[in-house]
Write an enzyme that holds these catalytic residues in place. Structure first.
Site, PDB file in Angstrom:
ATOM      1  N   SER A 276       0.710  -1.196   0.066  1.00  0.00           N
ATOM      2  CA  SER A 276       0.068   0.002  -0.115  1.00  0.00           C
ATOM      3  C   SER A 276       0.981   1.289   0.110  1.00  0.00           C
ATOM      4  O   SER A 276       2.132   1.345   0.481  1.00  0.00           O
ATOM      5  CB  SER A 276      -0.927  -0.010   1.240  1.00  0.00           C
ATOM      6  OG  SER A 276      -1.622   1.358   1.309  1.00  0.00           O
TER       7      SER A 276
ATOM      8  N   TYR B  33      -2.919  -0.902  10.387  1.00  0.00           N
ATOM      9  CA  TYR B  33      -2.858  -1.356   8.824  1.00  0.00           C
ATOM     10  C   TYR B  33      -1.791  -0.957   8.046  1.00  0.00           C
ATOM     11  O   TYR B  33      -0.953  -1.709   7.622  1.00  0.00           O
ATOM     12  CB  TYR B  33      -4.219  -1.114   8.309  1.00  0.00           C
ATOM     13  CG  TYR B  33      -4.123  -1.175   6.950  1.00  0.00           C
ATOM     14  CD1 TYR B  33      -4.762  -2.335   5.968  1.00  0.00           C
ATOM     15  CD2 TYR B  33      -3.714  -0.042   5.900  1.00  0.00           C
ATOM     16  CE1 TYR B  33      -4.510  -2.497   4.722  1.00  0.00           C
ATOM     17  CE2 TYR B  33      -3.687  -0.414   4.502  1.00  0.00           C
ATOM     18  CZ  TYR B  33      -4.093  -1.501   3.890  1.00  0.00           C
ATOM     19  OH  TYR B  33      -4.031  -1.611   2.673  1.00  0.00           O
TER      20      TYR B  33
END
Length: 252
Positions: A138, A151
């Site tokens: 990400s 996360y």
């Protein structure tokens, strides 16, 4: 990587980026096997893409990973591409108490899942004339979202793992590529059609173009400013990024 003549296994292939990549590779004539925990969703995707295969997998369960790896090696001996895509993104608050169960779920799915699955398949992949491992990390691995601290940390850790793995496989037939999506309009958070989110079809198109090269990291143009490391200015960048999002929060 070579985009054709592959046998590809994709985790989290029933929606969002996983399904988008699965369908893009399927259209190019590759043999594609998707996985997920819910059979109904797997059946829905394979019905929409005749010839695509599916295997139920609980990426949080080491026994399920080992069982699926055994099945893949037995039933798909030409398997040469692994795409570690499955992930979850609950919000949290690092300035308060974080539910340990949620933290463990994030780290197990986003970090240990790819590590365990790659480990279960790595010797098979090394026996292939050419093979590729793709890790979906990400842009938040480089620019953490404060309200998804765990996360963001899990994706930073997976990025670090990919760097080490790539180096150690440098003299083998296995290549390691990483894709680092920006905010893409999928249901990972909530499919809200927010104009700040990159359309899924545009992301898939640009990512497939990047994967067709030997690039170690495939970063779409929208994420490139985030990927470019600000060095000593990192703290100012992270603070400004999160302050701008607090002014106009991500829909949840």
């Amino acid at each position: 990587m070579q985009l054709t003549d592959n046998t590809i296994f994709i985790t989290g292939g029933t929606s969002g980026i996983g399904r988008g990549l699965a369908e893009a590779f399927h259209k190019l004539g590759n043999r594609v096997i998707i996985s997920g925990r819910r059979k109904a969703l797997l059946d829905e995707v394979t019905a929409a893409n005749p010839g695509m295969k599916a295997i139920e997998l609980d990426i949080n369960d080491p026994a399920s990973i080992q069982s699926v790896a055994t099945t893949l090696i037995r039933d798909y001996p030409t398997l040469n591409v692994l795409i570690n895509n499955a992930g979850i993104m609950p919000f949290d608050n690092a300035a308060a108490v974080i539910d340990d169960t949620v933290s463990q779920a994030i780290l197990t799915t986003n970090l240990l899942g790819p590590i365990r699955l790659t480990s279960a398949l790595i010797e098979h992949l090394k026996r292939q004339p050419r093979a590729t491992i793709i890790h979906n990390t990400s842009a938040l691995a480089y620019l953490p979202l404060a309200v998804s601290a765990v996360y963001s940390a899990s994706k930073a850790a997976l990025h670090s793992y990919a760097l080490s793995q790539r180096f150690l496989l440098r003299d083998s037939s296995v290549r390691v590529q990483e894709i680092a999506p920006p905010w893409v309009n999928t249901d990972l958070i909530k499919k809200s059609d927010d104009p700040r989110a990159m359309p899924l079809d545009a992301f898939i198109e640009q990512t497939m173009a990047g994967l067709s090269t030997e690039a170690e990291e495939v970063v779409v143009e929208a994420a490139r400013p985030i990927r470019d490391n600000p060095g000593a200015n990192e703290h100012a960048l992270v603070n400004a990024f999160n302050a701008s999002l607090l002014a106009n929060p991500v829909p949840v």
